[in-house]
Design a protein around this motif. Structure first.
Motif, PDB file in Angstrom:
ATOM      1  N   THR A  14     -34.716  43.337  -7.662  1.00 54.11           N
ATOM      2  CA  THR A  14     -34.328  43.414  -6.261  1.00 54.11           C
ATOM      3  C   THR A  14     -33.658  42.109  -5.855  1.00 54.11           C
ATOM      4  OG1 THR A  14     -36.318  44.688  -5.946  1.00 54.11           O
ATOM      5  CG2 THR A  14     -35.163  44.000  -3.981  1.00 54.11           C
ATOM      6  N   ARG A  15     -32.543  42.243  -5.208  1.00 55.72           N
ATOM      7  CA  ARG A  15     -31.851  41.046  -4.747  1.00 55.72           C
ATOM      8  C   ARG A  15     -31.886  40.934  -3.245  1.00 55.72           C
ATOM      9  NH1 ARG A  15     -33.114  38.416  -8.292  1.00 55.72           N
ATOM     10  NH2 ARG A  15     -32.078  38.430 -10.320  1.00 55.72           N
ATOM     11  N   LEU A  16     -32.161  42.036  -2.591  1.00 54.99           N
ATOM     12  CA  LEU A  16     -32.279  42.006  -1.143  1.00 54.99           C
ATOM     13  C   LEU A  16     -32.997  43.289  -0.757  1.00 54.99           C
ATOM     14  CD1 LEU A  16     -29.509  41.120   1.367  1.00 54.99           C
ATOM     15  CD2 LEU A  16     -30.668  43.265   1.643  1.00 54.99           C
ATOM     16  N   ALA A  17     -33.912  43.164   0.154  1.00 50.37           N
ATOM     17  CA  ALA A  17     -34.636  44.356   0.588  1.00 50.37           C
ATOM     18  C   ALA A  17     -34.871  44.273   2.078  1.00 50.37           C
ATOM     19  CB  ALA A  17     -35.971  44.459  -0.134  1.00 50.37           C
ATOM     20  N   LEU A 100     -24.952  36.124  -7.437  1.00 48.88           N
ATOM     21  CA  LEU A 100     -25.507  34.799  -7.171  1.00 48.88           C
ATOM     22  C   LEU A 100     -25.342  34.395  -5.715  1.00 48.88           C
ATOM     23  CD1 LEU A 100     -24.570  32.764 -10.339  1.00 48.88           C
ATOM     24  CD2 LEU A 100     -26.803  33.619  -9.640  1.00 48.88           C
ATOM     25  N   MET A 103     -28.124  35.857  -3.915  1.00 49.51           N
ATOM     26  CA  MET A 103     -29.405  35.239  -4.261  1.00 49.51           C
ATOM     27  C   MET A 103     -29.572  33.892  -3.581  1.00 49.51           C
ATOM     28  SD  MET A 103     -29.689  36.033  -8.269  1.00 49.51           S
ATOM     29  CE  MET A 103     -31.178  35.101  -8.547  1.00 49.51           C
ATOM     30  N   PHE A 104     -28.519  33.100  -3.624  1.00 49.24           N
ATOM     31  CA  PHE A 104     -28.655  31.747  -3.088  1.00 49.24           C
ATOM     32  C   PHE A 104     -28.436  31.683  -1.587  1.00 49.24           C
ATOM     33  CE2 PHE A 104     -27.947  30.677  -7.586  1.00 49.24           C
ATOM     34  CZ  PHE A 104     -29.102  29.935  -7.775  1.00 49.24           C
ATOM     35  N   ASN A 105     -27.901  32.738  -1.036  1.00 47.89           N
ATOM     36  CA  ASN A 105     -27.695  32.729   0.418  1.00 47.89           C
ATOM     37  C   ASN A 105     -28.363  33.955   1.031  1.00 47.89           C
ATOM     38  OD1 ASN A 105     -25.708  30.416   0.719  1.00 47.89           O
ATOM     39  ND2 ASN A 105     -24.765  31.697  -0.853  1.00 47.89           N
ATOM     40  N   LEU A 106     -29.572  34.158   0.590  1.00 50.20           N
ATOM     41  CA  LEU A 106     -30.263  35.356   1.027  1.00 50.20           C
ATOM     42  C   LEU A 106     -30.338  35.444   2.548  1.00 50.20           C
ATOM     43  CD1 LEU A 106     -31.729  37.780  -0.144  1.00 50.20           C
ATOM     44  CD2 LEU A 106     -33.854  36.548   0.204  1.00 50.20           C
ATOM     45  N   ASP A 107     -30.590  34.289   3.173  1.00 47.55           N
ATOM     46  CA  ASP A 107     -30.718  34.318   4.629  1.00 47.55           C
ATOM     47  C   ASP A 107     -29.432  34.778   5.283  1.00 47.55           C
ATOM     48  OD1 ASP A 107     -29.622  32.061   3.572  1.00 47.55           O
ATOM     49  OD2 ASP A 107     -30.135  30.780   5.279  1.00 47.55           O
ATOM     50  N   TYR A 110     -29.039  38.437   4.863  1.00 55.28           N
ATOM     51  CA  TYR A 110     -29.875  39.158   5.832  1.00 55.28           C
ATOM     52  C   TYR A 110     -29.251  39.133   7.216  1.00 55.28           C
ATOM     53  CZ  TYR A 110     -34.054  39.994   2.976  1.00 55.28           C
ATOM     54  OH  TYR A 110     -34.939  40.465   2.060  1.00 55.28           O
ATOM     55  N   MET A 111     -28.716  37.972   7.569  1.00 54.14           N
ATOM     56  CA  MET A 111     -28.130  37.855   8.908  1.00 54.14           C
ATOM     57  C   MET A 111     -26.974  38.821   9.085  1.00 54.14           C
ATOM     58  SD  MET A 111     -28.290  33.776   9.316  1.00 54.14           S
ATOM     59  CE  MET A 111     -27.103  33.526  10.600  1.00 54.14           C
ATOM     60  N   GLU A 114     -28.299  42.116   9.555  1.00 57.64           N
ATOM     61  CA  GLU A 114     -28.888  42.267  10.882  1.00 57.64           C
ATOM     62  C   GLU A 114     -27.827  42.546  11.929  1.00 57.64           C
ATOM     63  OE1 GLU A 114     -31.170  38.844  11.948  1.00 57.64           O
ATOM     64  OE2 GLU A 114     -32.807  39.438  10.623  1.00 57.64           O
ATOM     65  N   MET A 137     -22.983  30.000  13.976  1.00 58.92           N
ATOM     66  CA  MET A 137     -24.207  29.329  13.551  1.00 58.92           C
ATOM     67  C   MET A 137     -23.933  28.364  12.407  1.00 58.92           C
ATOM     68  SD  MET A 137     -27.019  32.320  13.704  1.00 58.92           S
ATOM     69  CE  MET A 137     -26.491  33.751  14.602  1.00 58.92           C
TER      70      MET A 137
ATOM     71  N   HIS B  19     -32.925  27.194  -2.910  1.00 57.46           N
ATOM     72  CA  HIS B  19     -32.039  27.238  -4.074  1.00 57.46           C
ATOM     73  C   HIS B  19     -32.795  26.921  -5.346  1.00 57.46           C
ATOM     74  CE1 HIS B  19     -27.774  27.216  -2.394  1.00 57.46           C
ATOM     75  NE2 HIS B  19     -28.581  27.687  -1.484  1.00 57.46           N
ATOM     76  N   TYR B  64     -38.173  34.753   0.376  1.00 63.88           N
ATOM     77  CA  TYR B  64     -37.585  35.188  -0.889  1.00 63.88           C
ATOM     78  C   TYR B  64     -38.645  35.851  -1.768  1.00 63.88           C
ATOM     79  CZ  TYR B  64     -34.658  35.170  -5.027  1.00 63.88           C
ATOM     80  OH  TYR B  64     -33.932  35.565  -6.112  1.00 63.88           O
ATOM     81  N   MET B  67     -39.422  39.275  -0.716  1.00 64.82           N
ATOM     82  CA  MET B  67     -38.443  40.260  -1.169  1.00 64.82           C
ATOM     83  C   MET B  67     -38.732  40.685  -2.597  1.00 64.82           C
ATOM     84  SD  MET B  67     -34.525  39.789  -2.066  1.00 64.82           S
ATOM     85  CE  MET B  67     -35.086  39.067  -3.566  1.00 64.82           C
ATOM     86  N   ARG B  92     -34.694  30.714  13.342  1.00 64.00           N
ATOM     87  CA  ARG B  92     -34.097  31.825  12.608  1.00 64.00           C
ATOM     88  C   ARG B  92     -34.862  32.125  11.323  1.00 64.00           C
ATOM     89  NH1 ARG B  92     -31.020  35.011  11.116  1.00 64.00           N
ATOM     90  NH2 ARG B  92     -31.326  34.324   8.980  1.00 64.00           N
ATOM     91  N   LEU B  96     -36.722  35.551  10.609  1.00 68.52           N
ATOM     92  CA  LEU B  96     -36.354  36.324   9.426  1.00 68.52           C
ATOM     93  C   LEU B  96     -37.605  36.674   8.625  1.00 68.52           C
ATOM     94  CD1 LEU B  96     -34.230  37.495   7.541  1.00 68.52           C
ATOM     95  CD2 LEU B  96     -34.043  35.275   6.441  1.00 68.52           C
TER      96      LEU B  96
END
Lengths: 142, 1243
Positions: A14-17, A100, A103-107, A110-111, A114, A137, B19, B64, B67, B92, B96
C-alpha cells in the motif's frame, strides 16, 4: 459514494490509503484481499469488480494500481475518470509522478486527494483549483 | 554547554523524519517488522518531548505507519496535541493523522469540540478547510450536535472554498445528528443555486444522497432538480441529478414521463460515456417504473438498447461490461428488446474476460426460447469443459439449471434431453452444485410423469457408476446427485429395467463412504426396491430369487447399522429387523410381498414451496389472543423492580398446561377441515393424484400439446454408455432433424406461417408432460413475494426519513452555543447576534461583489441568487418559513425594491400553497405555464410597429396559430378566462389606435414608433418586449416578449426568469420557487421568432420598476447542445400601467373641476423641430394617453391607470419648438413619474 481510495504498487504494498467510511474491522486483511483480487486481474479484463457489498473500480498506471471502492450507486465510468484525474493532478504537481514521489510526499498526496474528494464525494475536478491551496501552503512553508 | 546539549538533542530528534522512515523501511526489507518496532519506540520517545515540532514529526511518521496497517490509536492524544498547534504546518499534520486514524469510537474526540470550533471560525480559510476535512472523517454524534450550527454558519461563508466543504460536511452531520436536517435544509436548498459551481455541485451531492435514501421526502424538489438538469453543463452534477431522478421516479411515475425527453436528448447529445451510461440507467429505471400503462416508450427503450449495443461492441472491456450490466436491467421488463441482440450477447459468452462472460451469463436467461435452448445449453456445456477455475464452472452450471428450469421449465420441449443434461452435469469436476442438480432431478422426475421411466433408467446408470461419483465425493458435493438417484430409483422402481442389478449397485460397500443423509436415503430406498422385486418374484413364483434377494439384504444391511450417522443407523436397524421378520415368514412359505409393498404404497405429491406459509389459520383461532389473562400490565411495573426477575412459577406452569387445551379445542375444527380438504382434493385439478394425468393440465392447455407433432426419438440407441459421447447432443441433433423436416413440410405453405416461425408455438414438444404447481392448502393462491424493501433498521438513513416540507416549528433550531444561562431575553439573543453577523457578512459580500463585477461577467450572471440569499439567519428563516418554498425572502427584494415599507408585511405572510399540489401541477404535464400565453400580436399594435415587424407579423400569426392549435386541448379549461382577456386586450388596443388614427389623419407621416423595446440581445437571440395591461386587473401586467433567433441552430428549452422584487412578481408555475424560470412554450428554429407572454403581479404602480432577469436557452446542434444565458433588465415604466381611455370633453372638464386631482406637475420638452402633431403622437403612443380635445397647438389628453388613477394632461406648443405639458392627478408620485417618463420618450 466512495468508500476508500487505495494506491498500491505491483508488489501489493500500500502506498496510500484513504478511507471515507471507517472499515468495520480488520482493515488490513480486507485491504490485502482487495489488493490480491485486483492484482490478479489481467489487462484484458475490465476494471470493475464486485466485492462483498460494494464495487471495486481500479486502474493501473505503470507500476501503480489505483483502487477505489464505491457503493452500488456510483457510476463506474465516472470513477474511472476520477482516477485518471487524480493521476493527472499528481502528475501535474509532482511533475511526472512516480511511486517514490508519493511515498516521500505522502502528506501532499493526501492533501491533493482531500481537495478532490471529501466525505466520499467528489468536490473538485479542476486541477488548477485543486492545486492552488496546496501551492499556497507550499509557499507559506518556505 | 547547555546550548550544545540542546543542539545535540535536536539533532538526535530530527535524525529520523518521514523521509528517513520511508527510506529506512525500504532498506530493511528483510527485517521490516523489527525496524518498524524500533521506529515506534523512537516515536514514543519523541512524543514525550515538549517540543511541538518534534511531536508533529512523530505524528507524521505515525501517519505513514498507519497507512501501512499499524495501529496508532494509542497516540490519539498526541495527535490532538499536534492538531491544536497554532502553526498551520503542524496543525495540518495533526488533522491528517486524525482523519486517518480517528473514528467514531475514538474517545479523545470528546476533547476536540472547542478546538475544532475555533479552527472552523478561523480567519484563515485553510484552517477552516482542514478542520472541515478532518471532521468529515471522524464525525461523532456529539461533534455533530455541537458543531452543526458552526458549520451552518460556514455554509454562508464568503469563500466558496469553505462553503463547498461546509455543505458537504452537513451530510455527515445529518447522519449523526438527524435533528439538524430540518433546520438546515432550507439553507442547503439555497445552495443548489449558489453562484459557485463547486458549491452548487456539493449541494447537489448532499441532497441527492439524502434523497436517494428517503426519496419521498424530496419529491417536492423535483422541479428544482429538473431545472438544474436541463440547465447544468457539469457532467458530474448531471450524473448525480440523473441518478436522483432514478430514485424519485418509482414514487411518482408522472415524473418519469417528464424526464424521458430531456434524458433521451442527453443520450443523443452527450459525448461523455459516464453521463451516457447514467442516462441510460435512469431511462431504464424510469421505464421500469412506467412499465405498466405506458406503451409508447418503445422508442426510448430502443434507443437505450441501441446505445448499449454500441457499448457492448466497443473494444473497451469496461464499456462492454457495463453495457451488459445495463442490458440485464432492461431484460427484466422489456425482454423482447434485448432478445433482438441475442447474437451479441451470445458472442460475449466467448469473451476473454471472465467478468464479462459472467455478465453475459446473467443475460442468458432472457435469451432462451424453446428453439434455441438446446443450442445454448450445449454451448455452455462446451464452455464448462474449457473453463478454468471452478468458480466460473459453477456459475455456468447453475446458469444452465436456471435457464432450463425457469418459468416452470417453460422452454424445455424434451425432458429426456434435460435429464441427460443433468446426468452429464454430474460429470463436471469439482462443482459444488451437486445438490442443485439433485433437486432438479427430483423435481423433474416427480413433476413430469412422462419422463419417469427415462429418468429412472438414467438414475440406475448413475447408481451403477456411483463409484466414479463417490470417489470424488470427498472432494465436492457432486455425490449429492446419488441422493436423488437413489430416491428416484427406489420410489419409481416399477420403471426399472433391472431392479435386481440396481439393488446390487445400492448395496455396494462403497456406499458407506457417502455422507450420512445420502446413506439414509439409500437404506430407505433399498427397502422400496426390495419390496418391488419381491412383488415381481412372487408373481413369477421365483422362490429362489426371493430367498436370494432376502439373504442379500440381511447380509448387507448390517454395514449401514454400523454407520456413525444416527439417521442411517436407526433406519438400517429398523429395516434389518423388518427383513429378518419377512425372512422368517418366507421361510414358512408365507407370501408377504403385498404387505411389504404396502409399506410404500401411495404416491408422493409435490408440495408448493409456499404451502406451509399459506396454511390458513383455522376459524375461531386467534393467534394473537392471550391464552390466559395477560401477565400483569403496566400498573405492576411500578412495583419493586426485582420482582421482574423472579419468574412467577405458578403462572408459567399454568401457561404450559393450558396450551394443549387449545389444541384439544381445535381438534373438532381440524377434523372438519380434514374432511373439507379431502373433498377439495377430489375436485382440485392441481392436485396430483393417480389418474390425474388423464385430465389436461394447465400446461397442456397453454401449449396445446395435442396439436404438436411428436417427433420420434430412436430410443433403441443404447442409452447407457456412460462417459462416451454426449447423450444430450443426440437430442439436439434429433431436434434439428425434426425441425428440418418440419421446414420442408411447411415449405409449400409459406406466407402466413412463415411469419410466425420465430414464435414459440411451432417448436415440437416431444413429451407430453404434466407440470403443475405444488400442493397448496385450499383457498391459498400462489402469489409473488410480498417482501417490502425497507431501509435496514441499522441504516443511519432511516433516521433521516424526515418530512422536509412541513414548516419548521419554533423549537426546531440547531443548538447554539451559549455561554451561560441568562436573562429571560436570552432566547432572542442568538438571533440578534446572528443577524449582526450576517449583516456584516452582507456588507462584505457587497464589496466583494463589486470587485467581482469588474473582474468577471460570468460571475455576474448568477450572482444574486446564492450568496446573499443565504444571509437571513436561520432562525429568522424559522419564523418566515412558508410551507413550500420561498422560505427566505429572496435577496433581490432588498436591493431592488423602491418603497420597501408597505409591502413587506404582505410578503412575509406565508403563501398558502400545499407543496404537494404544486408538484402535482408541475407534473400534470402542462408544459405551458399559466402565465405564458402565446397569442398573435394584436393587429393594432402590429400596425403601428415599424414596417419590419409588419412584414413578419404574418409569419408570426401563422406560427402562432399552429402553436395555438396544439395547445388548444390543454387550454380548454382556461378558454373562458382567456376569451375575456383577449376581449379586454382588444378594447385597450382599439382605444390606443383611436388616438393614433386621429393623429395620423392630421398630416405629415409619423416617424415609425414601436412600443417594443429591446430587452436584450446576444449573438444567438434577441428579445424585444412590450407591456400590456388590462383595465379590470389592476395588479396584473403582461410582458409580451418577442424572441428572435439570430442563430443558425435550433434554440431550445428557453426559460425566462425575472428576479422578483417586493413590488413586482412574475407569475410562475405553481410550485416553482422564485429562482425558477418560466419555460417558454416554444422552441426557436433558425431565423424565426415567436412571442411569449409573461404575467406579473404588481402591487404599486406609481414607481417605475427595473427588474433583473435571465434568459437561459440551449443551442442544439447535431452533435451537442450548449446552454447559454442572457441577462437583461426589464424596465417597467409607470406609463406601462396607463390605459389610453377615451374620454369626452365634458367628463374631462368635470374631472378637472372636481378637485379630486390635487397634484400638479409640469414638464417642458423640446420638440427638436418636429411638428407638434408628432410630439403629441409620441406622447400619446408611449405614454398611453388618449386625446380628448385638440385645438391648434394645444391638446388635452386623458389616461387612466390600471388602478383607477385619472391623469389629465394639457400639452401646449410654445414658440421655438418647446412643448410644455401640465398634468393633474390624484397621486403625485405617479404623475411626476409618468411625466418624467414622457419627457424621456417623447423628446
Amino acid at each position: 459514494m466512495l468508500k476508500f481510495i487505495l494506491l498500491v504498487n505491483k508488489q501489493g504494498q500500500t502506498r496510500l490509503a484513504q478511507y471515507y467510511e471507517h472499515p468495520e474491522h480488520e482493515r488490513v486483511s480486507i485491504e490485502r484481499d482487495i489488493i490480491r483480487k485486483c492484482l490478479a486481474r489481467e489487462d484484458s479484463q475490465c476494471s470493475f469488480l464486485e466485492y462483498k457489498n460494494f464495487k471495486l473500480v481500479y486502474r493501473r498506471y505503470a507500476s501503480l494500481y489505483f483502487i477505489v471502492g464505491v457503493d452500488h450507486t456510483e457510476n463506474e465510468l465516472a470513477i474511472l475518470e476520477l482516477i485518471h484525474n487524480i493521476v493527472e493532478t499528481y502528475d501535474k504537481y509532482f511533475d511526472k509522478v512516480c511511486e517514490l514521489d508519493i511515498m516521500f510526499n505522502l502528506d501532499k498526496a493526501y492533501m491533493i486527494l482531500e481537495e478532490m474528494v471529501m466525505n466520499g464525494r467528489i468536490v473538485e475536478m479542476n486541477q488548477n483549483r485543486i492545486l492552488l491551496p496546496i501551492r499556497v501552503m507550499d509557499q507559506a512553508a518556505q | 554547554m547547555a546550548l550544545k546539549k540542546v543542539k545535540g538533542s535536536l539533532e538526535r530528534v530530527f535524525d529520523k523524519n518521514l523521509h528517513d522512515l520511508v527510506r529506512g523501511i525500504r532498506n530493511h526489507k528483510d527485517d521490516e517488522a523489527k525496524f518498524i518496532a524500533q521506529c515506534i519506540d523512537e516515536i514514543k520517545q519523541e512524543l514525550r518531548q515538549d517540543n511541538i515540532a518534534v511531536k508533529a514529526n512523530a505524528v507524521a511518521k505515525l501517519t505513514y505507519l498507519q497507512m501501512l496497517g499499524y495501529d496508532i490509536s494509542w497516540a490519539a492524544f498526541n495527535v490532538i496535541e499536534v492538531m491544536s498547534s497554532n502553526k498551520f504546518t503542524f496543525k495540518r499534520i495533526g488533522y491528517l493523522a486524525a482523519s486517518q486514524s480517528f473514528h467514531e469510537e475514538t474517545e479523545v474526540l470528546m476533547l476536540t469540540t472547542n478546538m475544532i470550533r475555533k479552527d472552523l471560525s478561523s480567519q484563515n480559510q485553510y484552517d477552516a478547510a482542514i478542520a472541515l476535512n478532518g471532521l468529515s472523517c471522524f464525525m461523532t454524534p456529539d461533534l455533530a450536535r455541537d458543531l452543526a450550527n458552526d458549520v451552518m454558519t460556514l455554509m454562508t461563508s464568503t469563500r466558496p472554498y469553505i462553503r463547498k466543504r461546509a455543505v458537504l460536511i452537513m451530510y455527515k452531520i445529518f447522519l449523526k445528528f438527524p435533528e439538524a436536517l430540518r433546520p438546515a435544509f432550507p439553507r442547503l436548498k439555497e445552495k443548489l443555486e449558489d453562484p459557485d459551481p463547486g458549491v452548487q455541485s456539493a449541494a447537489v451531492n448532499v441532497i441527492c444522497e439524502l434523497a436517494r435514501k428517503n426519496p419521498k421526502n424530496y419529491l417536492s424538489l423535483a422541479p428544482v432538480f429538473f431545472k438544474l438538469m436541463t440547465s447544468s453543463t457539469n457532467n458530474w452534477v448531471l450524473i448525480k441529478i440523473i441518478k436522483l431522478f432514478g430514485a424519485l421516479t418509482p414514487l411518482e411515475p408522472r415524473l418519469g414521463k417528464k424526464l424521458i425527453e430531456p434524458l433521451t436528448n442527453l443520450i443523443h447529445s452527450t459525448s461523455a460515456m459516464s453521463l451516457l451510461y447514467e442516462c441510460i440507467n435512469t431511462v431504464i429505471a424510469v421505464l421500469i417504473s412506467l412499465s405498466s400503462g405506458m406503451p409508447n416508450h418503445n422508442a426510448s427503450i430502443q434507443l437505450c438498447v441501441q446505445k448499449l449495443r454500441i457499448l457492448i461492441e466497443d473494444s473497451d472491456q469496461n464499456l462492454k461490461y457495463l453495457g451488459l450490466l445495463a442490458m440485464s436491467k432492461i431484460l427484466k421488463t422489456h425482454p423482447k428488446s434485448v432478445q433482438a441482440h441475442k447474437d451479441l450477447i451470445l458472442q460475449c459468452l466467448d469473451d476473454k474476460d471472465e467478468s464479462i462472460r459472467l455478465r453475459a451469463l446473467d443475460l442468458l436467461y432472457g435469451m432462451v426460447s424453446k428453439k434455441n435452448l438446446m443450442e445454448i445449453v450445449r454451448k455452455l456445456m462446451v464452455h464448462m469443459d474449457k473453463a478454468e477455475g471452478s468458480m466460473y464452472r459453477d456459475e455456468l452450471l447453475s446458469k444452465i439449471v436456471q435457464i432450463c428450469s425457469q418459468n416452470n421449465y417453460q422452454y424445455i420441449t424434451n425432458f429426456e434431453w434435460y435429464v441427460s443434461v443433468l446426468v452429464e452435469l454430474t460429470r463436471v469436476e469439482g462443482t459444488r452444485h451437486g445438490s442443485v442438480i439433485a433437486s432438479q432431478m427430483l423435481d423433474v422426475a416427480i413433476r413430469v410423469k412422462a419422463i419417469r421411466a427415462f429418468a429412472v433408467e438414467q438414475m440406475a446408470q448413475l447408481l451403477e457408476n456411483s463409484h466414479t461419483v463417490a470417489s470424488s465425493a470427498q472432494r465436492n458435493g457432486i455425490c449429492e446427485v446419488l441422493y436423488a438417484a437413489a430416491w428416484i430409483a427406489g420410489e419409481f422402481s416399477e420403471h426399472l429395467r433391472d431392479p435386481r442389478g440396481t439393488l446390487d449397485d445400492m448395496l455396494r460397500q462403497k456406499v458407506t463412504s457417502l455422507p450420512g443423509h445420502i446413506q439414509a436415503v439409500f437404506v430407505q430406498n433399498i427397502m422400496k426396491l426390495y419390496a418391488a422385486i419381491l412383488v415381481k418374484y412372487e408373481e413369477d413364483e421365483d422362490n429362489d430369487g426371493i430367498r436370494e434377494v432376502s439373504d442379500l439384504l440381511v447380509e448387507k444391511l448390517p454395514m449401514f447399522v454400523q454407520s456413525g450417522d444416527l439417521e442411517v443407523q436407526e433406519r438400517a436397524c429398523c429395516i434389518l429387523q423388518l427383513m429378518k421378520y419377512v425372512k422368517k415368514l418366507q421361510d414358512k412359505d408365507v407370501s408377504c410381498a403385498d404387505e411389504v409393498a404396502a409399506l410404500f404404497a401411495g404416491e408422493l405429491n409435490p408440495v408448493a414451496p409456499k404451502a406451509q406459509r399459506k396454511v390458513a389459520v383455522p376459524e375461531g383461532l386467534d393467534l394473537d389472543k392471550w391464552i390466559n389473562d395477560p401477565p400483569s400490565d403496566s400498573s405492576d411495573d411500578e412495583g419493586p423492580a426485582n420482582s421482574l426477575f423472579i419468574p412467577d412459577d405458578s403462572r408459567m406452569m399454568n401457561e404450559s398446561m393450558t396450551r394443549p387445551v387449545v389444541e384439544e379445542l381445535s381438534d373438532d375444527e381440524l377434523e372438519r377441515r380434514r374432511e373439507a380438504r379431502r373433498a377439495e382434493t377430489q375436485n382440485n385439478p392441481h392436485y396430483l393424484k393417480l389418474g390425474a394425468s388423464a385430465k389436461g393440465s394447465k400446461y397442456q392447455e397453454v401449449v396445446n400439446v395435442e396439436d404438436i407433432p411428436v417427433a420420434n426419438i430412436d430410443l433403441s440407441v443404447p442409452l447407457y454408455v456412460p462417459g462416451t459421447k454426449r447423450l444430450s447432443d443426440k437430442y439436439l441433433e434429433a431436434e434439428r432433424q425434426a425441425r428440418k423436416r418440419d421446414k420442408k413440410r411447411r415449405h409449400g405453405k409459406k406466407s402466413k406461417r412463415r411469419h410466425k416461425s420465430e414464435s414459440e408455438e411451432d417448436v415440437p414438444v416431444v413429451h407430453k408432460v404434466d407440470i403443475m404447481g405444488g400442493e397448496m392448502p385450499e383457498g391459498a393462491t400462489e402469489s409473488g413475494d410480498e417482501g417490502n424493501l425497507e431501509l435496514d433498521d441499522n441504516d443511519p438513513h432511516k433516521l433521516l426519513d424526515i418530512d422536509l416540507d412541513r414548516p419548521l416549528d419554533a423549537d426546531e433550531k440547531l443548538p447554539v452555543r451559549t455561554h451561560r444561562i441568562v436573562s429571560p431575553s436570552a432566547e432572542d439573543r442568538p438571533v440578534e447576534e446572528k443577524k449582526k453577523h450576517h449583516r456584516k457578512d452582507k456588507e462584505k459580500e457587497k464589496k466583494r461583489k463589486e470587485k467581482e463585477k469588474k473582474k468577471s461577467k460570468k460571475e455576474k450572471k448568477r450572482n444574486k441568487s446564492g450568496d446573499d440569499s443565504a444571509h437571513p439567519s436561520l432562525l429568522i428563516a424559522t419564523e418566515l418559513m412558508s410551507p413550500g418554498h420561498e422560505a427566505i425572502p429572496s435577496p433581490g427584494e432588498e436591493e431592488e425594491v423602491a418603497p420597501p415599507s408597505a409591502p413587506v408585511k404582505k410578503d412575509t405572510t406565508p403563501k398558502k400553497e400545499e407543496p404537494k399540489d404544486d408538484l402535482d401541477f408541475w407534473l400534470s404535464g402542462q408544459d405551458a405555464p399559466v402565465a405564458v400565453e402565446v397569442t398573435a400580436p394584436e393587429p393594432g399594435a402590429a400596425a403601428d410597429v415599424d414596417s419590419d415587424a409588419e412584414d413578419t407579423s404574418r409569419h408570426k400569426k401563422k406560427k402562432e396559430k399552429k402553436a395555438k392549435k396544439e395547445k388548444k386541448e390543454k387550454k380548454e379549461k382556461k378558454e373562458k378566462k382567456k376569451k375575456s382577456k383577449v376581449a379586454n386586450d382588444e378594447d385597450v388596443d382599439s382605444g390606443r389606435r383611436d388616438g393614433f388614427e386621429e393623429l395620423n389623419s392630421d398630416g405629415p407621416p409619423l416617424p415609425p414608433m414601436s412600443s417594443y423595446r429591446l430587452l436584450a440581445e446576444d449573438s444567438n437571440i434577441k428579445m424585444t418586449y412590450e407591456t400590456r395591461v388590462q383595465s379590470q386587473q389592476g395588479q396584473q401586467l403582461i410582458v409580451s416578449v418577442i424572441f428572435t433567433s439570430l442563430a443558425e441552430q435550433h434554440l431550445k428549452s428557453l426559460e425566462f426568469n425575472v428576479m422578483d422584487s417586493l413590488n413586482t412578481k412574475m407569475d410562475r408555475l405553481p410550485g416553482a420557487t422564485t429562482h425558477d424560470g418560466v419555460p417558454v412554450p416554444f422552441q426557436l428554429p433558425p431565423n424565426s421568432f415567436n412571442e411569449g407572454q409573461f404575467a406579473f403581479q404588481v402591487q404599486s404602480i406609481n414607481v417605475a420598476q427595473k427588474l433583473r432577469g435571465t434568459l437561459t436557452y440551449t443551442i442544439k446542434t447535431e452533435e451537442s447542445s450548449t446552454s447559454e444565458k442572457l441577462d437583461f433588465k426589464l424596465y417597467l415604466p409607470c406609463t406601462a400601467f396607463l390605459i389610453a381611455t377615451p374620454c369626452s370633453s365634458d367628463a374631462f372638464a368635470r374631472l378637472l373641476q372636481g378637485g379630486e386631482l390635487s397634484s400638479k406637475y409640469s414638464i417642458k420638452l423640446s420638440s427638436g423641430g418636429a411638428p407638434f402633431s408628432h410630439v403629441l403622437a409620441k406622447v400619446c403612443f408611449y405614454g398611453h394617453f388618449a386625446i380628448v380635445e385638440q385645438i391648434d397647438q394645444s391638446a388635452s389628453l386623458y389616461s387612466c391607470s390600471t388602478q383607477g388613477h385619472h391623469i389629465c394632461l394639457l400639452v401646449k406648443a410654445n414658440g421655438g419648438g418647446d412643448v410644455s405639458i401640465d398634468g393633474k392627478c390624484a397621486d403625485g408620485s405617479l404623475l411626476s413619474n409618468v411625466m418624467e417618463e414622457i419627457k424621456v420618450t417623447a423628446s
